[in-house]
Write an enzyme that holds these catalytic residues in place. Structure first.
Site, short mmCIF file in Angstrom:
data_model
loop_
_atom_site.label_atom_id
_atom_site.label_comp_id
_atom_site.label_asym_id
_atom_site.label_seq_id
_atom_site.Cartn_x
_atom_site.Cartn_y
_atom_site.Cartn_z
N GLU A 44 0.81 -1.21 0.00
CA GLU A 44 0.00 0.00 0.00
C GLU A 44 0.85 1.26 0.00
O GLU A 44 0.50 2.25 -0.65
CB GLU A 44 -0.96 0.01 1.20
N TYR A 127 -6.61 6.62 3.80
CA TYR A 127 -6.73 5.58 2.78
C TYR A 127 -5.99 4.30 3.21
O TYR A 127 -6.55 3.20 3.21
CB TYR A 127 -6.20 6.03 1.40
N ASP A 145 -9.84 6.14 -2.44
CA ASP A 145 -8.66 6.59 -3.18
C ASP A 145 -9.13 7.27 -4.46
O ASP A 145 -10.31 7.52 -4.64
CB ASP A 145 -7.74 5.40 -3.49
#
Length: 362
Positions: A44, A127, A145
């Site tokens: 991520e 996020y 996102d």
DNA sequence: AAAGCGGGGTT
DNA sequence: AACCCAGCTTT
């Protein structure tokens, strides 16, 4: 059937529809084969503001180099930056390292396992906290996102400027309502992002084969290309970098950047920035600290040039190679150090510097 | 709230 | 040339 049940149907069907679409269309990506929070976290961070195709090889190299959070914690920051080289937004790598050390040293290697706890970690915002919490721990918290902004703006016809705080709250609230109807929150979060990435694309979305076609406000009104609304970015700033590349034998003088500026902790050469392009070395005002090096050295008459275009700056660079005699080699300005070619290869460097080294020295 | 931070792919 | 990308932090 009244408008209210219509609207209700649209909310309840949204997540399951995307989950079904995802089953058929999902790509096989390496981080989709693990529930290890460390690896999901790593993926991520790499994927922040970064396309899957660009980030994927970096993910593979990082997992290879640092299979566990303890391995990453033991490494030097410079090693992470060197592996990160070329990916941009280098604070991601520095924060990755800090957080790895925090988890390994202060949390006994135990990864924080809720959205709220994850949000406190360096480099993890709303996020990423939602992504890790749902993918690794199954928490029912929605990711929002760039893909999600686009899909929701279109399907629900939201024309608020997504760069504003008000719009962010609008989208977050809507996302929260929608995930309530997901069968599997982790699958649904993956689904809506994947849908944005390969079906509801920024340009030329594939509306004709879209499972949400008849629920999509933008499609029904022909507004796909106008959504989402996003304020224009500031124009790029032009900068002029003049590098004095001191050489002694096969060694070059380099230093880690320390300014709160671009490329913090990456290595470059002695830099004099000017407001206008510099044509000749004699036009450059050289600080006292390096005056004698320049005068006793043998500067090339013409510099090498280089350009780098960033999203917020355009940098025009000139490189003057200056041979420093042995008698002067201990007189480098503060911060600079001599490095052999092998050592330079291991230093993290901006793409601009790597390109110069490649062009000049092969 | 606004600005700053990278680099590359796509159109 | 403009836009965008599995955004976050600092001011």
């Amino acid at each position: 059937m009244n408008w209210q049940s219509d609207a209700n149907e649209k909310f309840t069907a949204f997540a399951p529809t995307l989950e079904r679409w995802y089953q058929r269309h999902k790509r096989d990506l390496p981080w989709r084969h693990t529930r290890d929070p460390y690896r999901i976290w790593l993926s991520e961070i790499i994927l922040q503001q970064t396309r899957v195709a660009q980030g994927r090889p970096y993910y593979e190299r990082f997992v290879e180099a640092f299979p566990t959070v303890a391995d990453m914690a033991r490494a030097e920051e410079r090693e992470l930056l060197r592996l990160w080289q070329g990916l941009g937004y280098y604070s991601r790598a520095r924060n990755l390292h800090q957080t790895a050390r925090y988890i390994a040293d202060d949390l006994g290697g135990q990864f924080p396992d809720t959205y709220t706890k994850l949000l406190k970690l360096k480099g993890i915002g709303v996020y990423t906290a939602a992504a890790i919490a749902s993918f690794a721990f199954g928490e029912r918290v929605p990711v929002v996102d760039g893909n999600v902004y686009r899909v929701l703006a279109r399907v629900f016809g939201i024309a608020e400027d997504i760069t504003t705080t008000g719009a962010r709250k609008t989208f977050a609230a809507l996302a929260m309502r929608l995930i309530a109807f997901a069968e599997d929150p982790a699958e649904y979060n993956q689904a809506i992002m994947e849908f944005g990435a390969i079906q509801c694309t920024p340009v030329s979305p594939d509306c004709l084969l879209c499972p949400l076609q008849q629920q999509c406000r933008a499609f029904l009104t022909g507004q796909q290309h106008k959504l989402p609304v996003k304020a224009k970015k500031a124009p790029v700033k032009q900068r002029f970098f003049n590098y004095l590349v001191f050489r002694n034998g096969n060694q070059l003088a380099m230093r880690a950047r320390t300014a709160k500026d671009i490329w913090l902790q990456l290595y470059d050469f002695y830099l004099i920035e000017t407001d206008e392009p510099t044509e000749a070395l004699r036009d450059l005002v050289v600080p006292t600290a390096s005056e004698s090096l320049v005068q006793t050295g043998a500067p090339a008459r013409f510099p090498e040039t280089g350009q780098q275009l960033l999203s917020h700056q355009r940098i025009d660079a000139k490189f003057w190679l200056i041979d420093v005699p042995d008698t002067q080699k201990n007189g480098l300005p503060e911060g600079l150090q001599w490095y052999t070619p092998e050592e330079i290869g291991r230093l993290p460097k901006p793409v601009l510097i790597t390109a110069y080294l490649q062009q000049k020295f092969g």
